[in-house]
Motif scaffolding. Structure first.
Motif, PDB file in Angstrom:
ATOM      1  N   THR A  62       0.795  -1.234   0.000  1.00  0.00           N
ATOM      2  CA  THR A  62       0.000   0.000   0.000  1.00  0.00           C
ATOM      3  C   THR A  62       0.823   1.279   0.000  1.00  0.00           C
ATOM      4  O   THR A  62       0.453   2.259  -0.625  1.00  0.00           O
ATOM      5  CB  THR A  62      -0.935   0.002   1.236  1.00  0.00           C
ATOM      6  N   MET A  63       1.961   1.292   0.710  1.00  0.00           N
ATOM      7  CA  MET A  63       2.702   2.560   0.859  1.00  0.00           C
ATOM      8  C   MET A  63       3.096   3.190  -0.488  1.00  0.00           C
ATOM      9  O   MET A  63       2.976   4.390  -0.668  1.00  0.00           O
ATOM     10  CB  MET A  63       3.933   2.366   1.749  1.00  0.00           C
ATOM     11  N   PRO A  64       3.576   2.392  -1.479  1.00  0.00           N
ATOM     12  CA  PRO A  64       3.941   3.028  -2.753  1.00  0.00           C
ATOM     13  C   PRO A  64       2.746   3.705  -3.435  1.00  0.00           C
ATOM     14  O   PRO A  64       2.919   4.605  -4.251  1.00  0.00           O
ATOM     15  CB  PRO A  64       4.459   1.857  -3.606  1.00  0.00           C
ATOM     16  N   LYS A  65       1.520   3.284  -3.076  1.00  0.00           N
ATOM     17  CA  LYS A  65       0.327   3.865  -3.713  1.00  0.00           C
ATOM     18  C   LYS A  65      -0.126   5.136  -2.996  1.00  0.00           C
ATOM     19  O   LYS A  65      -0.986   5.858  -3.482  1.00  0.00           O
ATOM     20  CB  LYS A  65      -0.832   2.846  -3.692  1.00  0.00           C
ATOM     21  N   ALA A  66       0.440   5.397  -1.768  1.00  0.00           N
ATOM     22  CA  ALA A  66      -0.095   6.475  -0.921  1.00  0.00           C
ATOM     23  C   ALA A  66       0.626   7.806  -1.136  1.00  0.00           C
ATOM     24  O   ALA A  66       0.708   8.631  -0.227  1.00  0.00           O
ATOM     25  CB  ALA A  66      -0.016   6.060   0.551  1.00  0.00           C
ATOM     26  N   GLY A  67       1.151   7.997  -2.350  1.00  0.00           N
ATOM     27  CA  GLY A  67       1.824   9.277  -2.644  1.00  0.00           C
ATOM     28  C   GLY A  67       3.023   9.537  -1.756  1.00  0.00           C
ATOM     29  O   GLY A  67       3.080  10.569  -1.091  1.00  0.00           O
ATOM     30  N   PRO A  68       3.995   8.601  -1.718  1.00  0.00           N
ATOM     31  CA  PRO A  68       5.133   8.821  -0.821  1.00  0.00           C
ATOM     32  C   PRO A  68       5.982  10.008  -1.273  1.00  0.00           C
ATOM     33  O   PRO A  68       6.037  10.308  -2.468  1.00  0.00           O
ATOM     34  CB  PRO A  68       5.938   7.520  -0.924  1.00  0.00           C
ATOM     35  N   GLN A  69       6.617  10.696  -0.308  1.00  0.00           N
ATOM     36  CA  GLN A  69       7.489  11.818  -0.659  1.00  0.00           C
ATOM     37  C   GLN A  69       8.695  11.843   0.269  1.00  0.00           C
ATOM     38  O   GLN A  69       8.642  11.325   1.384  1.00  0.00           O
ATOM     39  CB  GLN A  69       6.730  13.139  -0.583  1.00  0.00           C
ATOM     40  N   ILE A  70       9.776  12.438  -0.224  1.00  0.00           N
ATOM     41  CA  ILE A  70      11.005  12.577   0.575  1.00  0.00           C
ATOM     42  C   ILE A  70      10.886  13.839   1.438  1.00  0.00           C
ATOM     43  O   ILE A  70      10.480  14.893   0.954  1.00  0.00           O
ATOM     44  CB  ILE A  70      12.237  12.707  -0.350  1.00  0.00           C
ATOM     45  N   MET A  71      11.233  13.723   2.719  1.00  0.00           N
ATOM     46  CA  MET A  71      11.233  14.880   3.624  1.00  0.00           C
ATOM     47  C   MET A  71      12.682  15.216   3.952  1.00  0.00           C
ATOM     48  O   MET A  71      13.470  14.329   4.275  1.00  0.00           O
ATOM     49  CB  MET A  71      10.503  14.546   4.927  1.00  0.00           C
ATOM     50  N   GLU A  72      13.037  16.508   3.870  1.00  0.00           N
ATOM     51  CA  GLU A  72      14.424  16.880   4.175  1.00  0.00           C
ATOM     52  C   GLU A  72      14.471  17.745   5.437  1.00  0.00           C
ATOM     53  O   GLU A  72      13.546  18.512   5.707  1.00  0.00           O
ATOM     54  CB  GLU A  72      15.053  17.610   2.994  1.00  0.00           C
ATOM     55  N   PRO A  73      15.562  17.599   6.227  1.00  0.00           N
ATOM     56  CA  PRO A  73      15.671  18.426   7.430  1.00  0.00           C
ATOM     57  C   PRO A  73      15.940  19.883   7.060  1.00  0.00           C
ATOM     58  O   PRO A  73      16.794  20.167   6.222  1.00  0.00           O
ATOM     59  CB  PRO A  73      16.859  17.834   8.192  1.00  0.00           C
ATOM     60  N   VAL A  74      15.172  20.778   7.663  1.00  0.00           N
ATOM     61  CA  VAL A  74      15.344  22.214   7.434  1.00  0.00           C
ATOM     62  C   VAL A  74      15.944  22.811   8.698  1.00  0.00           C
ATOM     63  O   VAL A  74      15.518  22.498   9.811  1.00  0.00           O
ATOM     64  CB  VAL A  74      13.981  22.869   7.121  1.00  0.00           C
ATOM     65  N   MET A  75      16.968  23.660   8.521  1.00  0.00           N
ATOM     66  CA  MET A  75      17.684  24.228   9.657  1.00  0.00           C
ATOM     67  C   MET A  75      17.285  25.685   9.865  1.00  0.00           C
ATOM     68  O   MET A  75      16.984  26.401   8.915  1.00  0.00           O
ATOM     69  CB  MET A  75      19.200  24.173   9.425  1.00  0.00           C
ATOM     70  N   LYS A  76      17.300  26.074  11.149  1.00  0.00           N
ATOM     71  CA  LYS A  76      17.112  27.492  11.467  1.00  0.00           C
ATOM     72  C   LYS A  76      18.511  28.106  11.399  1.00  0.00           C
ATOM     73  O   LYS A  76      19.400  27.688  12.140  1.00  0.00           O
ATOM     74  CB  LYS A  76      16.551  27.594  12.889  1.00  0.00           C
ATOM     75  N   VAL A  77      18.713  29.058  10.504  1.00  0.00           N
ATOM     76  CA  VAL A  77      20.063  29.611  10.289  1.00  0.00           C
ATOM     77  C   VAL A  77      20.077  31.070  10.742  1.00  0.00           C
ATOM     78  O   VAL A  77      19.156  31.822  10.434  1.00  0.00           O
ATOM     79  CB  VAL A  77      20.453  29.545   8.790  1.00  0.00           C
ATOM     80  N   ASP A  78      21.092  31.424  11.500  1.00  0.00           N
ATOM     81  CA  ASP A  78      21.271  32.809  11.935  1.00  0.00           C
ATOM     82  C   ASP A  78      22.615  33.280  11.419  1.00  0.00           C
ATOM     83  O   ASP A  78      23.634  32.706  11.794  1.00  0.00           O
ATOM     84  CB  ASP A  78      21.326  32.828  13.467  1.00  0.00           C
ATOM     85  N   VAL A  79      22.614  34.282  10.550  1.00  0.00           N
ATOM     86  CA  VAL A  79      23.882  34.744   9.975  1.00  0.00           C
ATOM     87  C   VAL A  79      24.140  36.172  10.440  1.00  0.00           C
ATOM     88  O   VAL A  79      23.229  37.004  10.437  1.00  0.00           O
ATOM     89  CB  VAL A  79      23.845  34.729   8.429  1.00  0.00           C
ATOM     90  N   PHE A  80      25.375  36.438  10.846  1.00  0.00           N
ATOM     91  CA  PHE A  80      25.754  37.790  11.230  1.00  0.00           C
ATOM     92  C   PHE A  80      26.768  38.279  10.208  1.00  0.00           C
ATOM     93  O   PHE A  80      27.758  37.600   9.946  1.00  0.00           O
ATOM     94  CB  PHE A  80      26.372  37.775  12.628  1.00  0.00           C
TER      95      PHE A  80
END
Length: 697
Positions: free
Chosen positions: A590-608
């Motif tokens: 069933t899983m291949p039929k359930a619209g699987p998608q890749i999730m990527e880690p998103v980082m909180k970035v603070d730049v000075f």
């Protein structure tokens, strides 16, 4: 037995480069613990004794040390500021009663200070604030006080004002006593004189004193009535009592200023630690929990005659064997005692008890409630384990550690190195709970997982230098996840007939996406016993195990709900194992039929970045698929807040330095998982399949 009211267990925490370690050095010098001051930039600081710390000029692991001031015993922990090592701050705050938050006079409230402040709020630790580096260019004490109000939403209670700024910074005005402390330029912290307030500050000092009194008399109704109705000013002792009460209640945070490097203003901070931070008996006692982690309603009260309750908060390996840093909440410990580790259920014998002074040790025969000490010779105790009295067992609330987001494959350079590497890695895992190691089943590679590039970089360095293991390092990889987007109703029948009893299980079910962060949810709506109740856990388990490997690229699956609707069973052939196998096969179907998608880690970035490079930095973040969340101007540059996928941020520090002529800084921490764009996802799936094919070959 010593008087617990004379104990102060404190931590020093702040952003990278705000001057925590230098402040700790000065405290040790003033309290007579060291005679020659070591400097961080020379690689000679007392608490930074790892080679890696001395070279990079950063603190990596929290070091514990004990000092005395005005007949009070201070157990001080110097924590790292770098975001990859926040775990060290978190676990130190857990065992402390009070803290000193150090802020840079020119940098102000920086991203990492926010994270540490949030941790301290969660742990309900009383703190005082020390605005450091007021001798630096662009330093502005009053701006930092405003940032504490606006960025941290905290309530600073200004106790000292600076005399002069930047190069002219000479000393401080004590708002409470209305006296000025002025140091000479010899750099000797004890060479100062107490004089009248300079004429240009008299008015300001009086105004701040009035604010201080109005803020603190709220802690005592009688004093407040006398002050408001009759205009009677409280005495200094009464005011100090109110400041202490409000600090412990977290109503406000006494705020001091100075320059640790120039040795100005540290005495007043030490006095404040003694006067305003709580002793172990004034802090809410730790709740006791059962093995499932639910609170039992009992507390580990600070009492040296009570049953033993102690928390191991850090393991450190050194040339004498493993040191287990332990905070004793209740009861006492003697050499040779047997204690119960409630996590493993085994008893351990206390070999030696030592008091730490950075990397020196002072032997002790016993320790009691309120102490922070190190134990030598503990075999199976790890971070977060509770040591308890075997006759009266209880567990303290354990620590929660974040999951690593980045990993690298390593392999020893020669055959003989693999056993050595295994031993070294197992020691390193015990020391750092945010560092994980596993073996890839298919390729046989060793995978190291951590909180960031610097984190893993230092681990490889420790392997090479401390343990003498030469390793080859693969390129960093991202810990992707998978999830589904569609709801699918499906059915699966598992039948197997081989002479004798066979296997039979039929399940009808719905697979659907769960809410973000909900994990795996299982629900059964079976009525009428078509799938007997005792087989439901087998269906739940089969699916849960399968989620470890997603349908697209084999990454673990997040946030999936499985609802068991109906099914069928056979009186002879059905069994738990049959339903578990049916559930696993249903997952694959069933899983291949359930619209699987890749999730990527998103980082909180603070730049000075300096102002003249803002455009370049923003353009570069956009190229890295970053989303700019906002920007604020400061005295010495601009701070840009953004979110960006981890996969695009490798090697960012080098690019940032090139763009900003070496003046840019950044920090990042994990925020959440987001669906990866189509083209990126296709690339990730292709890479995963290539890796599997290579491993099989």
């Amino acid at each position: 037995m010593t008087d617990l009211t004379n104990y102060r267990n404190i931590g020093i925490f702040a952003h990278v480069d705000a001057g925590k370690t230098t402040t700790t050095e000065r405290i040790l010098k003033l309290t007579g613990k060291i005679h020659k001051i070591g400097e961080v930039h020379d690689g000679a600081a007392t608490t930074d004794f790892m080679e890696q710390e001395q070279e990079r000029g950063i603190t990596i692991q929290s070091a514990a040390t004990t000092a005395f001031w005005r007949d009070h015993r201070l157990n001080i922990i110097d924590t790292p500021g770098h975001v990859d090592f926040t775990i060290e701050v978190y676990r130190s705050l857990k065992v402390l009663d009070g803290g000193v938050g150090v802020f840079c006079g020119s940098g102000g409230v920086e991203p990492q200070s926010e994270t540490n402040w949030r941790y301290a709020n969660e742990s309900e630790v009383a703190r005082i604030i020390f605005v450091n580096k007021l001798d630096r260019l662009g330093a502005d004490f009053y701006r930092v006080v405003d940032q504490v109000k606006n960025v941290l939403a905290a309530n600073p209670l200004v106790m000292t004002l600076p005399i002069g700024e930047e190069d002219d910074f000479k000393g401080v005005v004590d708002v409470l006593t209305q006296q000025a402390y002025i140091w000479d330029d010899s750099g000797d912290p004890t060479k100062f004189e107490v004089t009248d307030i300079p004429a240009d500050l008299v008015e300001k000092a009086a105004e701040y004193r009035e604010n201080l009194i109005e803020m603190v008399v709220e802690q005592d109704e009688d004093l407040m009535m006398a002050y408001l109705e009759e205009g009677t000013e409280p005495t200094i002792d009464e005011l100090k009592h109110c400041v202490r009460k409000g600090t412990i209640a977290l109503d406000f945070f006494p705020t001091f200023c100075g320059s640790a490097f120039k040795n100005k203003g540290i005495q007043l901070v030490l006095d404040a630690v003694v006067d305003y931070l709580p002793n172990p008996t004034e802090v809410d006692p730790q709740p006791e929990v059962d093995m499932e982690g639910n609170e039992t309603g009992k507390f580990a009260n600070v009492d040296e005659n009570g049953p033993l309750r102690a928390l191991a908060f850090k393991i450190m390996d050194d040339r004498f064997g493993a040191l287990t840093f332990t905070r004793i909440y209740s009861g006492s410990l003697k050499k040779g005692d047997s204690v119960l580790n409630t996590y493993t259920g085994k008893t351990e014998r206390i070999g030696r008890i030592v008091e730490m002074h950075a990397d020196e040790r002072i032997e002790r025969d016993s320790a009691q409630a309120g102490d922070i000490i190190a134990l030598i010779g503990m075999k199976n105790t790890q971070t977060g384990h509770t040591l308890s009295d075997p006759k009266d067992v209880a567990t303290l609330e354990p620590m929660v550690f974040p999951d690593p987001v980045i990993y690298i494959a390593i392999s020893p350079k020669d055959k003989g190195g693999s056993e050595k590497m295994g031993i070294a890695l197992s020691k390193m895992i015990q020391e750092d709970p945010s560092f994980r190691v596993e073996t890839d089943q298919e390729s046989g590679e060793t995978i190291m997982r951590g909180m960031g590039e610097l984190h893993l970089d230092i681990k490889v360095d420790i392997l090479r230098r401390t343990h003498g293991v030469e390793v080859e390092v693969g390129k960093p990889l991202v810990a992707y996840r998978e999830s589904i987007t569609q709801t699918i109703e499906d059915s699966y029948t598992h039948k197997k007939q081989t002479g004798g009893s066979g296997q039979f299980a039929k399940i009808d079910y719905i697979v659907e996406p769960a809410g973000t962060g909900e994990g795996y949810i299982f629900e059964s709506k079976v009525t009428g016993g078509n799938v007997p109740r005792e087989f439901w856990p087998a269906v739940e388990k089969g699916f849960k195990i399968s989620l470890e490997e997603g349908p697209l690229a084999g990454y673990p699956c997040l946030d999936v709900k499985l609802t068991l609707l109906d099914g069928a069973f056979h009186a002879v052939d059905s069994s738990a194992i049959a339903y578990e196998l049916a559930s696993r096969a249903a997952y694959r179907q069933t899983m291949p039929k359930a619209g699987p998608q890749i999730m990527e880690p998103v980082m909180k970035v603070d730049v000075f970045t300096p102002d003249d490079h803002v455009g370049d930095v923003i353009g570069d973040l956009n190229r890295r698929r970053g989303m700019i969340q906002g920007q604020e101007g400061g005295a010495t540059g601009t701070r840009i807040k953004a979110e960006a996928p981890l996969s695009e941020m490798f090697g960012y520090i080098g690019d940032l330095r090139t763009m900003t002529s070496g003046r840019g800084q950044f920090s990042m921490e994990f925020s959440h998982y987001n669906p990866a764009p189509r083209n990126v996802a296709d690339e990730i799936v292709k890479e995963a399949h290539d890796r599997k094919a290579a491993a099989k070959a």
